[in-house]
Design a protein around this motif. Structure first.
Motif, PDB file in Angstrom:
ATOM      1  N   GLN A 162       0.824  -1.203   0.000  1.00 14.00           N
ATOM      2  CA  GLN A 162       0.000   0.000   0.000  1.00 14.00           C
ATOM      3  C   GLN A 162       0.864   1.260   0.000  1.00 14.00           C
ATOM      4  N   LEU A 163       1.955   1.232   0.737  1.00  8.28           N
ATOM      5  CA  LEU A 163       2.871   2.373   0.733  1.00  8.28           C
ATOM      6  C   LEU A 163       3.457   2.597  -0.655  1.00  8.28           C
ATOM      7  N   GLN A 164       3.806   1.513  -1.323  1.00 10.13           N
ATOM      8  CA  GLN A 164       4.362   1.637  -2.662  1.00 10.13           C
ATOM      9  C   GLN A 164       3.331   2.197  -3.639  1.00 10.13           C
ATOM     10  N   SER A 169      -2.649   5.997   4.130  1.00  9.22           N
ATOM     11  CA  SER A 169      -3.705   5.881   5.127  1.00  9.22           C
ATOM     12  C   SER A 169      -4.084   4.422   5.365  1.00  9.22           C
ATOM     13  N   SER A 170      -4.296   3.659   4.290  1.00 11.99           N
ATOM     14  CA  SER A 170      -4.615   2.240   4.445  1.00 11.99           C
ATOM     15  C   SER A 170      -3.444   1.490   5.049  1.00 11.99           C
ATOM     16  N   ALA A 171      -2.228   1.862   4.643  1.00 13.05           N
ATOM     17  CA  ALA A 171      -1.046   1.218   5.204  1.00 13.05           C
ATOM     18  C   ALA A 171      -0.976   1.435   6.706  1.00 13.05           C
ATOM     19  N   LEU A 172      -1.269   2.648   7.153  1.00 11.61           N
ATOM     20  CA  LEU A 172      -1.179   2.947   8.579  1.00 11.61           C
ATOM     21  C   LEU A 172      -2.208   2.142   9.374  1.00 11.61           C
ATOM     22  N   ARG A 192       5.555   2.063  10.053  1.00 12.53           N
ATOM     23  CA  ARG A 192       4.619   3.047  10.618  1.00 12.53           C
ATOM     24  C   ARG A 192       5.193   4.452  10.459  1.00 12.53           C
ATOM     25  N   GLY A 193       6.488   4.582  10.704  1.00 16.01           N
ATOM     26  CA  GLY A 193       7.122   5.886  10.535  1.00 16.01           C
ATOM     27  C   GLY A 193       7.025   6.381   9.102  1.00 16.01           C
ATOM     28  N   ILE A 194       7.236   5.479   8.147  1.00 11.97           N
ATOM     29  CA  ILE A 194       7.133   5.846   6.736  1.00 11.97           C
ATOM     30  C   ILE A 194       5.722   6.332   6.419  1.00 11.97           C
ATOM     31  N   ALA A 195       4.721   5.579   6.902  1.00  9.04           N
ATOM     32  CA  ALA A 195       3.331   5.952   6.631  1.00  9.04           C
ATOM     33  C   ALA A 195       2.978   7.281   7.285  1.00  9.04           C
ATOM     34  N   GLY A 200       2.192  13.407   6.673  1.00  5.65           N
ATOM     35  CA  GLY A 200       2.534  14.698   7.255  1.00  5.65           C
ATOM     36  C   GLY A 200       2.498  14.729   8.767  1.00  5.65           C
ATOM     37  N   ARG A 201       2.386  13.593   9.399  1.00  7.36           N
ATOM     38  CA  ARG A 201       2.351  13.513  10.860  1.00  7.36           C
ATOM     39  C   ARG A 201       3.783  13.284  11.353  1.00  7.36           C
ATOM     40  N   LEU A 202       4.573  14.350  11.267  1.00  6.77           N
ATOM     41  CA  LEU A 202       6.020  14.221  11.385  1.00  6.77           C
ATOM     42  C   LEU A 202       6.494  13.884  12.791  1.00  6.77           C
ATOM     43  N   SER A 203       5.879  14.489  13.805  1.00  5.65           N
ATOM     44  CA  SER A 203       6.298  14.181  15.177  1.00  5.65           C
ATOM     45  C   SER A 203       6.032  12.718  15.508  1.00  5.65           C
ATOM     46  N   GLU A 204       4.881  12.225  15.071  1.00  6.08           N
ATOM     47  CA  GLU A 204       4.573  10.823  15.298  1.00  6.08           C
ATOM     48  C   GLU A 204       5.517   9.917  14.512  1.00  6.08           C
ATOM     49  N   ALA A 205       5.862  10.355  13.311  1.00  7.90           N
ATOM     50  CA  ALA A 205       6.811   9.582  12.510  1.00  7.90           C
ATOM     51  C   ALA A 205       8.157   9.491  13.219  1.00  7.90           C
TER      52      ALA A 205
END
Length: 299
Positions: A162-164, A169-172, A192-195, A200-205
């Protein structure tokens, strides 16, 4: 004991399709270890059949495994899960030999023998992915997840695909579920960090990559990804510090040098950035933007 193994052996590439140290933006999936089916009641001939025994143990090299499984299958008499395991391991051997098309046929035969074996769908999904057949791969990942709802590996496999495809969103969603199942798996947190970064959820990444480093402090790729996330979130100093670690841990990884150069340039550190760009170029990093940088620096 019967064992079916995944195309990804222990110690092999952890990414689909990236290698152990992926590109600065690439997702990776957890290495899918051998799937042990337990001590099942095999046909009475199994104990006296060295080909079937070798096929079901799945320990031989690819060509030898393919030969053993093919011979066992051709001898006939295999039924149910024993037949499914033999066809699956034959397919894995074929895939390891670069024959994904033939491997898919073997997995189809395994499904006909016993459609409840999860390893069929895991391995066929991987073969479909390598052949660019995304819809078929997603369907197989879904079936594997249905059969093993408490296994993280199929969730990570589907999430990586899904990331590829750009569906972070589905990947997460899959990766959040995988993290509940396997909270100590660094590859789950890496993806999870990649997703999260893609959303754009950079702090969580950055936190997700921090979880990777909690379990594997020497993971250069996680340092790189966290550094990029931190820099994008506005903390250039912390981002560069993570890239310093990536370069120190993997000094011949050209992407780490190129990425640190970008972060240094964005932070106004032009001289240091130029040094990093030159080193990335020397290490063989190929990108039009870097070629332009090197030309501007006078070669």
């Amino acid at each position: 004991m019967m064992t079916t193994r995944s195309i990804f052996r222990a110690g092999a590439a952890r990414a689909v399709p990236a290698a152990r140290r992926p590109s600065a933006r690439g997702p990776r999936a957890a290495a899918l270890a051998a799937v042990c089916l337990g001590a099942l009641a095999a046909p009475t001939a199994a104990g006296a059949n060295p080909f079937l025994d070798k096929c079901l143990k799945a320990e031989a090299e690819s060509a030898e495994l393919a030969g053993a499984c093919q011979t066992a299958i051709n001898q006939g008499g295999l039924q149910g899960r024993t037949a499914a395991a033999a066809w699956t391991n034959y397919g894995v051997a074929l895939s390891e030999m670069g024959r994904d098309g033939d491997a898919v046929g073997a997995y189809d035969r395994a499904q006909q023998a016993d459609a409840s074996l999860p390893a069929i769908y895991v391995n066929r999904a991987l073969a479909h992915s390598r052949r660019g057949r995304t819809a078929e791969a997603l369907a197989d990942w879904g079936r594997a997840i249905q059969l093993e709802p408490n296994a993280a590996e199929p969730l990570v496999g589907r999430a990586t695909l899904q990331l590829q495809r750009g569906d972070a969103s589905s990947a997460l969603t899959d990766l959040d579920r995988a993290a509940q199942i396997a909270p100590s798996d660094p590859d789950v947190h890496y993806n999870r960090g990649i997703a999260l970064a893609a959303l754009g959820r950079l702090s969580e990444a950055a936190s997700a990559f921090g979880r990777v480093l909690h379990f594997t402090p020497s993971d250069a790729a996680a340092h790189l990804q966290r550094g990029v996330a931190l820099a994008r979130a506005g903390d250039a100093a912390a981002g560069i510090a993570d890239l310093d670690a990536a370069v120190r841990l993997s000094p011949t990884w050209a992407a780490a040098w190129a990425t640190r150069g970008q972060l240094r340039e964005q932070a106004g550190q032009a001289d240091q950035a130029a040094q990093d760009y030159r080193r990335a170029f020397e290490l063989g990093y190929q990108a039009p933007w870097l070629n332009q940088k090197i030309e501007a620096l006078g070669g």
